[in-house]
Design an enzyme around this catalytic site. Structure first.
Site, PDB file in Angstrom:
ATOM      1  N   GLY A  36      78.071  64.116  52.836  1.00 55.18           N
ATOM      2  CA  GLY A  36      76.478  63.899  52.980  1.00 55.18           C
ATOM      3  C   GLY A  36      76.386  63.765  54.666  1.00 55.18           C
ATOM      4  O   GLY A  36      75.433  62.943  55.051  1.00 55.18           O
ATOM      5  N   SER A  38      75.077  65.775  56.761  1.00 54.31           N
ATOM      6  CA  SER A  38      74.116  66.698  57.716  1.00 54.31           C
ATOM      7  C   SER A  38      72.940  65.918  57.719  1.00 54.31           C
ATOM      8  O   SER A  38      72.037  66.630  58.497  1.00 54.31           O
ATOM      9  CB  SER A  38      73.989  68.124  56.901  1.00 54.31           C
ATOM     10  OG  SER A  38      73.564  67.739  55.576  1.00 54.31           O
ATOM     11  N   SER A  39      72.765  64.777  57.390  1.00 55.61           N
ATOM     12  CA  SER A  39      71.263  63.993  57.715  1.00 55.61           C
ATOM     13  C   SER A  39      71.579  62.706  57.363  1.00 55.61           C
ATOM     14  O   SER A  39      72.530  61.950  57.093  1.00 55.61           O
ATOM     15  CB  SER A  39      70.284  64.568  56.644  1.00 55.61           C
ATOM     16  OG  SER A  39      70.740  64.222  55.516  1.00 55.61           O
ATOM     17  N   GLY A  42      74.623  59.605  57.243  1.00 50.24           N
ATOM     18  CA  GLY A  42      75.634  60.456  57.185  1.00 50.24           C
ATOM     19  C   GLY A  42      75.852  61.294  58.483  1.00 50.24           C
ATOM     20  O   GLY A  42      77.084  61.389  59.130  1.00 50.24           O
ATOM     21  N   ASP A  88      79.676  70.279  47.069  1.00 50.45           N
ATOM     22  CA  ASP A  88      78.681  69.891  46.206  1.00 50.45           C
ATOM     23  C   ASP A  88      79.227  68.630  45.405  1.00 50.45           C
ATOM     24  O   ASP A  88      79.952  69.319  44.355  1.00 50.45           O
ATOM     25  CB  ASP A  88      78.013  71.148  45.383  1.00 50.45           C
ATOM     26  CG  ASP A  88      76.895  70.414  44.719  1.00 50.45           C
ATOM     27  OD1 ASP A  88      76.511  69.438  44.471  1.00 50.45           O
ATOM     28  OD2 ASP A  88      76.347  71.704  44.019  1.00 50.45           O
ATOM     29  N   LEU A  89      78.911  67.579  45.605  1.00 55.79           N
ATOM     30  CA  LEU A  89      79.532  66.607  44.668  1.00 55.79           C
ATOM     31  C   LEU A  89      79.099  66.506  43.218  1.00 55.79           C
ATOM     32  O   LEU A  89      79.616  65.972  42.318  1.00 55.79           O
ATOM     33  CB  LEU A  89      79.087  64.902  45.163  1.00 55.79           C
ATOM     34  CG  LEU A  89      80.091  64.643  46.428  1.00 55.79           C
ATOM     35  CD1 LEU A  89      79.382  64.090  47.322  1.00 55.79           C
ATOM     36  CD2 LEU A  89      81.269  64.392  46.229  1.00 55.79           C
ATOM     37  N   ASN A 115      79.701  58.961  51.511  1.00 57.02           N
ATOM     38  CA  ASN A 115      78.428  58.358  51.902  1.00 57.02           C
ATOM     39  C   ASN A 115      77.357  59.174  51.228  1.00 57.02           C
ATOM     40  O   ASN A 115      76.259  58.729  50.928  1.00 57.02           O
ATOM     41  CB  ASN A 115      78.170  59.007  53.276  1.00 57.02           C
ATOM     42  CG  ASN A 115      76.790  58.811  53.660  1.00 57.02           C
ATOM     43  OD1 ASN A 115      76.259  57.852  54.020  1.00 57.02           O
ATOM     44  ND2 ASN A 115      76.376  60.041  53.746  1.00 57.02           N
ATOM     45  N   THR A 136      76.813  62.720  40.744  1.00 57.41           N
ATOM     46  CA  THR A 136      76.839  62.958  42.185  1.00 57.41           C
ATOM     47  C   THR A 136      77.332  61.751  43.065  1.00 57.41           C
ATOM     48  O   THR A 136      78.112  61.963  43.821  1.00 57.41           O
ATOM     49  CB  THR A 136      75.305  63.596  42.994  1.00 57.41           C
ATOM     50  OG1 THR A 136      74.982  64.436  42.130  1.00 57.41           O
ATOM     51  CG2 THR A 136      75.343  63.600  44.384  1.00 57.41           C
ATOM     52  N   TYR A 192      66.459  56.967  29.763  1.00 50.91           N
ATOM     53  CA  TYR A 192      66.615  57.105  31.156  1.00 50.91           C
ATOM     54  C   TYR A 192      65.723  56.690  31.920  1.00 50.91           C
ATOM     55  O   TYR A 192      64.345  56.911  31.690  1.00 50.91           O
ATOM     56  CB  TYR A 192      66.793  58.526  31.293  1.00 50.91           C
ATOM     57  CG  TYR A 192      67.099  58.990  33.012  1.00 50.91           C
ATOM     58  CD1 TYR A 192      68.365  58.788  33.594  1.00 50.91           C
ATOM     59  CD2 TYR A 192      65.800  59.340  33.630  1.00 50.91           C
ATOM     60  CE1 TYR A 192      68.261  59.218  34.904  1.00 50.91           C
ATOM     61  CE2 TYR A 192      66.156  59.617  34.725  1.00 50.91           C
ATOM     62  CZ  TYR A 192      67.376  59.703  35.535  1.00 50.91           C
ATOM     63  OH  TYR A 192      67.541  59.916  36.944  1.00 50.91           O
TER      64      TYR A 192
END
Length: 317
Positions: A36, A38-39, A42, A88-89, A115, A136, A192
């Site tokens: 993570g 890229s933003s 992170g 892609d987690l 992260n 994720t 949920y």
């Protein structure tokens, strides 16, 4: 969270930034993976680790965004060593592909910074048919860590330097479902709840670090594992809750951390000499803190470990 100005035993506080907690630390010779990257925190973690000389591999879902961040950091820090790889987690196939590609590069691995995360999204299933937040935030990182453990052990042994696994959790773990983890209802849409499901996944992060630390101690491995709460920060994690976003943007500068402050505890846990030998702990504001009782439940940690092995097909033979 402690008051912003309160300094704990480490000498740092909630106001401390990632640059401040790593001031004077030389990370040359270390290699880190940051998920993570890229933003948000992170990205800042990547920047500050690179600033300290660490070779950082940005594990990101969108490589175009990752390359843009890499280029931005290189403009500021021309000597930075940064690579971008796709991960892609929420997809076990993607996690396995990333781990396989990383192994093929024959790079060492000193630091694994788990992260990446999503928060409070509507009920969705991953490509592996597992509730998306759990898939994720916890399961993808669990599988990634398992697949890279031998590389970390080899690096720690050959370099004679302590390996560190840092897992970004959240105080949101306190709002998990009553039983902590709904083992029998992971994919139950009827029960949920967006925030409780987030809490469940973040509790999973803490329990993951707890069990890793136990196993490392049992095996005599020179690797530590810790989880942490980065602080309350306005990032794109809240994109599914527009009302919270609106309130946060209005009052955030008064009560929330900045991104450099939010990345501080991660960088502290990854690089600071004070964290040497510290394992199985939950950190907040650059100091050791306490999770709730479920976060300290070693039996629950072991149960989640075994459950995660089954879901990822990583059962020990």
């Amino acid at each position: 969270m402690w008051p912003f100005w309160w300094k704990g035993a480490s000498g740092f506080s909630a106001r401390s930034t990632a640059e401040e907690v790593t001031h004077g630390i030389d990370g040359t010779g270390l290699t880190a993976i940051v998920t993570g990257a890229s933003s948000g925190i992170g990205e800042e973690t990547t920047r500050v680790l690179a600033l300290r000389g660490v070779h950082v591999v940005m594990a990101v879902r969108n490589t175009d965004s990752g390359n843009q961040v890499r280029d931005k950091i290189l403009k500021e820090i021309p000597q930075a060593k940064i690579d971008v790889m796709k991960l892609d987690l929420s997809s076990m196939a993607s996690v396995r592909s990333f781990a396989s590609e990383y192994q093929s590069l024959d790079l060492p691995l000193n630091l694994l910074i788990n992260n990446a995360g999503i928060m409070a999204c509507p009920f969705l299933l991953s490509s592996d048919n597992i509730e998306l937040q759990f898939a994720t935030n916890h399961l993808g990182h669990f599988l990634l860590t398992n697949l890279l453990l031998e590389r970390m052990k080899k690096t720690a042994s050959e370099s004679n330097r302590e390996g560190r696994i840092v897992i970004v959790s959240s105080e949101g773990h306190r709002f998990a479902y009553r039983e902590g983890v709904q083992f029998d209802k992971i994919n139950d849409e009827a029960s949920y709840n967006t925030l409780q499901a987030y809490g469940q996944s973040k509790l999973g992060n803490i329990l993951h670090a707890t069990e890793l630390a136990r196993l490392f101690k049992e095996q005599g491995v020179n690797i530590t594992a810790n989880s942490l709460h980065p602080g309350s920060i306005m990032t794109n994690l809240l994109r599914y809750h527009s009302f919270i976003n609106t309130i946060g943007n209005a009052v955030g500068k008064y009560v929330l951390k900045s991104i450099p402050q939010g990345a501080a505890t991660t960088c502290y846990a990854a690089l600071h000499p004070q964290a040497k030998g510290v394992s199985g702990e939950y950190l907040m504001d650059n100091n050791i803190s306490d999770p709730n009782s479920q976060g300290k439940d070693k039996d629950l940690a072991k149960k989640l470990w075994e459950f995660s092995l089954r879901l990822t097909g990583e059962e020990e033979s």
